[in-house]
Design a protein around this motif. Structure first.
Motif, PDB file in Angstrom:
ATOM      1  N   HIS A 158       0.637  57.549  83.812  1.00 16.59           N
ATOM      2  CA  HIS A 158      -0.501  58.008  83.018  1.00 16.59           C
ATOM      3  C   HIS A 158      -1.716  58.518  83.917  1.00 16.59           C
ATOM      4  N   GLU A 159      -1.300  58.427  85.273  1.00 14.47           N
ATOM      5  CA  GLU A 159      -2.310  59.205  86.093  1.00 14.47           C
ATOM      6  C   GLU A 159      -1.886  60.113  86.855  1.00 14.47           C
ATOM      7  N   ASP A 160      -0.589  60.334  86.979  1.00 12.88           N
ATOM      8  CA  ASP A 160      -0.095  61.888  87.898  1.00 12.88           C
ATOM      9  C   ASP A 160      -0.631  63.002  87.008  1.00 12.88           C
ATOM     10  N   VAL A 161      -0.956  63.929  87.810  1.00 14.20           N
ATOM     11  CA  VAL A 161      -1.692  65.358  87.035  1.00 14.20           C
ATOM     12  C   VAL A 161      -0.659  65.831  86.210  1.00 14.20           C
ATOM     13  N   VAL A 162       0.662  65.867  86.825  1.00 18.27           N
ATOM     14  CA  VAL A 162       1.716  66.890  85.835  1.00 18.27           C
ATOM     15  C   VAL A 162       2.101  66.038  84.666  1.00 18.27           C
ATOM     16  N   LEU A 163       2.378  64.781  85.026  1.00 16.61           N
ATOM     17  CA  LEU A 163       2.884  63.834  83.746  1.00 16.61           C
ATOM     18  C   LEU A 163       2.003  63.612  82.733  1.00 16.61           C
ATOM     19  N   ARG A 164       0.485  63.542  83.133  1.00  8.40           N
ATOM     20  CA  ARG A 164      -0.448  62.917  82.335  1.00  8.40           C
ATOM     21  C   ARG A 164      -0.807  64.106  81.356  1.00  8.40           C
ATOM     22  N   ASN A 165      -0.713  65.387  82.106  1.00 13.47           N
ATOM     23  CA  ASN A 165      -1.119  66.528  81.213  1.00 13.47           C
ATOM     24  C   ASN A 165      -0.142  67.015  80.511  1.00 13.47           C
ATOM     25  N   SER A 166       1.313  66.483  80.518  1.00  8.53           N
ATOM     26  CA  SER A 166       2.439  66.930  79.624  1.00  8.53           C
ATOM     27  C   SER A 166       2.304  65.843  78.637  1.00  8.53           C
ATOM     28  N   ASN A 167       1.775  64.696  78.375  1.00  2.00           N
ATOM     29  CA  ASN A 167       1.999  63.766  77.406  1.00  2.00           C
ATOM     30  C   ASN A 167       3.246  63.123  77.758  1.00  2.00           C
ATOM     31  N   ASP A 173       3.039  77.464  79.050  1.00  2.00           N
ATOM     32  CA  ASP A 173       4.096  77.383  78.324  1.00  2.00           C
ATOM     33  C   ASP A 173       4.825  78.631  77.440  1.00  2.00           C
ATOM     34  N   LYS A 174       5.959  78.670  76.926  1.00  2.00           N
ATOM     35  CA  LYS A 174       6.525  79.868  76.215  1.00  2.00           C
ATOM     36  C   LYS A 174       5.629  80.414  75.168  1.00  2.00           C
ATOM     37  N   TYR A 175       4.903  79.886  74.808  1.00  2.00           N
ATOM     38  CA  TYR A 175       3.909  80.354  73.426  1.00  2.00           C
ATOM     39  C   TYR A 175       2.610  80.897  74.243  1.00  2.00           C
ATOM     40  N   GLU A 176       2.400  80.712  75.697  1.00  2.00           N
ATOM     41  CA  GLU A 176       1.169  81.111  76.364  1.00  2.00           C
ATOM     42  C   GLU A 176       0.059  80.352  76.224  1.00  2.00           C
ATOM     43  N   GLU A 177       0.547  79.111  75.866  1.00  2.00           N
ATOM     44  CA  GLU A 177      -0.637  77.949  75.785  1.00  2.00           C
ATOM     45  C   GLU A 177      -0.790  77.297  77.059  1.00  2.00           C
ATOM     46  N   LEU A 178      -2.109  76.771  77.440  1.00  2.00           N
ATOM     47  CA  LEU A 178      -2.223  76.134  78.525  1.00  2.00           C
ATOM     48  C   LEU A 178      -1.605  74.720  78.449  1.00  2.00           C
ATOM     49  N   ILE A 179      -0.940  74.350  79.688  1.00  2.00           N
ATOM     50  CA  ILE A 179      -0.394  73.143  79.658  1.00  2.00           C
ATOM     51  C   ILE A 179      -1.262  71.956  80.311  1.00  2.00           C
ATOM     52  N   PHE A 180      -1.844  72.541  81.298  1.00  2.00           N
ATOM     53  CA  PHE A 180      -2.676  71.696  82.304  1.00  2.00           C
ATOM     54  C   PHE A 180      -4.318  71.625  81.753  1.00  2.00           C
ATOM     55  N   CYS A 181      -4.530  70.944  80.592  1.00  2.00           N
ATOM     56  CA  CYS A 181      -5.951  71.323  80.136  1.00  2.00           C
ATOM     57  C   CYS A 181      -6.866  70.168  81.034  1.00  2.00           C
ATOM     58  N   ASP A 182      -6.559  69.330  81.622  1.00  2.00           N
ATOM     59  CA  ASP A 182      -7.089  68.517  82.286  1.00  2.00           C
ATOM     60  C   ASP A 182      -6.798  67.930  83.577  1.00  2.00           C
ATOM     61  N   PRO A 183      -6.572  68.339  84.703  1.00  2.00           N
ATOM     62  CA  PRO A 183      -5.834  68.325  85.843  1.00  2.00           C
ATOM     63  C   PRO A 183      -6.842  67.272  86.758  1.00  2.00           C
ATOM     64  N   GLY A 184      -8.332  67.289  86.313  1.00  2.00           N
ATOM     65  CA  GLY A 184      -9.064  66.453  87.175  1.00  2.00           C
ATOM     66  C   GLY A 184      -9.992  67.095  88.056  1.00  2.00           C
ATOM     67  N   ALA A 185     -11.188  66.486  88.239  1.00  2.00           N
ATOM     68  CA  ALA A 185     -12.016  67.115  89.270  1.00  2.00           C
ATOM     69  C   ALA A 185     -11.364  67.347  90.608  1.00  2.00           C
ATOM     70  N   GLY A 186     -11.534  68.841  91.045  1.00  2.00           N
ATOM     71  CA  GLY A 186     -10.872  69.169  92.396  1.00  2.00           C
ATOM     72  C   GLY A 186      -9.646  69.497  92.389  1.00  2.00           C
ATOM     73  N   ASN A 187      -8.662  69.206  91.351  1.00  2.00           N
ATOM     74  CA  ASN A 187      -7.418  69.582  91.597  1.00  2.00           C
ATOM     75  C   ASN A 187      -7.200  70.924  90.789  1.00  2.00           C
ATOM     76  N   TYR A 188      -7.230  71.842  91.430  1.00  2.00           N
ATOM     77  CA  TYR A 188      -7.068  73.077  91.129  1.00  2.00           C
ATOM     78  C   TYR A 188      -5.629  73.723  91.203  1.00  2.00           C
ATOM     79  N   SER A 210      10.704  69.989  80.775  1.00  2.00           N
ATOM     80  CA  SER A 210       9.629  70.901  81.021  1.00  2.00           C
ATOM     81  C   SER A 210       9.274  70.498  82.453  1.00  2.00           C
ATOM     82  N   VAL A 211       9.085  69.331  82.639  1.00  2.00           N
ATOM     83  CA  VAL A 211       8.402  68.973  84.236  1.00  2.00           C
ATOM     84  C   VAL A 211       9.216  69.277  85.082  1.00  2.00           C
TER      85      VAL A 211
END
Length: 294
Positions: free
Chosen positions: A69-78, A235-250, A144-145
């Motif tokens: 629920h907190e990891d950037v990659v897992l959280r943003n991929s639901n 993703d393959k549809y050119e949609e942004l996956i990481f919409c909320d990486p968190g402050a400072g996580n670029y 996907s992860v």
């Protein structure tokens, strides 16, 4: 009851007690041999030790409850919404634990697990085999992860870069929310270096997906070998996956570094005149004085 019978009974009782003592000694020795190796004891009341099988389920539950629920990659991929992905992820974690390199932090006041660092020795001859392949993992999100992680792994050949046959991977760091802000994450990460030295592994490696982990990696002596900005991963549809990486996580960065040996300070030399405890006699002083005039 005859006197002879009482003596025999006492001897039998003593023999039973001696046998029990030997059993207890053997049990204690077995516990010492197979018990966890304690790497550090912190003044804050925690100890860092090997992750043993009796803790596997507790650690798995803690990771599933908090980490996904907190990891950037897992959280943003639901990730938490896909039960198949969670099941497959849990199996992968268990496989990693069985490598017997991982460590946990335990609160000595109540023997609760406060945090875990999963470590895995990755050998060149085993790299890229079955357990890292996307098609063998159930759950579309988990696939996907892994695809994202494999993209990073393929960008740099760590073995070639450091001319090594094995590296120690920092696979996952999770701290129980009740025990945060106690520097346990750093203590676990730093202890990982001790484990690498113990196993004679010359290089450490990790995929750091947030700025906090990246800073800790730098403190450990890691360098960034490759990184990708979250806003550029689609993703393959050119949609942004990481919409909320968190402050400072670029960025998500693949980091690695050589394991340096601890610096041992050599004792300073003591002047010879201070090491001698015997006093010179008057004759010896006159002799030294005459020698100096020559």
């Amino acid at each position: 009851m005859s006197r002879r019978y009482r003596l025999e009974e006492e001897r039998a009782k003593q023999a039973t007690n001696d046998l029990q003592d030997e059993i207890d000694k053997m049990k204690l020795q077995k516990e010492r041999i197979f018990g966890p190796l304690i790497w550090r004891r912190l003044t804050s009341g925690f100890r860092i030790q090997d992750l043993k099988p009796q803790y596997y389920e507790q650690v798995l539950d803690m990771i599933i409850e908090h980490f996904i629920h907190e990891d950037v990659v897992l959280r943003n991929s639901n990730f938490a919404e896909d039960t198949d992905s969670i099941k497959s992820f849990r199996e992968k974690l268990l496989h990693t634990m069985k490598d017997q390199s991982s460590i946990i932090a335990i609160d000595e006041s109540n023997e609760e697990i406060a945090g875990v660092l999963l470590l895995k020795a990755v050998k060149k001859c085993d790299f890229g085999r079955v357990f890292s392949r996307v098609q063998l993992s159930e759950g579309k999100i988990y696939q996907s992860v892994i695809g994202f992680m494999n993209f990073l792994n393929r960008k740099v050949d760590v073995f070639e870069h450091y001319q090594c046959e094995v590296f120690l991977r920092y696979y996952l760091l999770c701290i129980n929310p009740e025990y945060r802000r106690k520097a346990l994450g750093w203590q676990l990460m730093d202890t990982g270096l001790d484990i690498a030295r113990h196993l004679k592994i010359p290089v450490i490696m990790a995929i750091m997906d947030c700025c906090k982990l990246q800073k800790m990696g730098q403190k450990l002596g890691m360098e960034t070998l490759f990184e990708i900005e979250y806003v550029k991963w689609r993703d393959k549809y050119e949609e942004l996956i990481f919409c909320d990486p968190g402050a400072g996580n670029y960025t998500c960065a693949l980091m690695a570094g050589r394991v340096k040996q601890p610096v041992i300070e050599e004792p300073t030399e003591v002047p010879e005149d201070l090491t001698s405890k015997t006093k010179l006699t008057r004759a010896e002083k006159r002799k030294a004085k005459q020698k100096g005039k020559k």
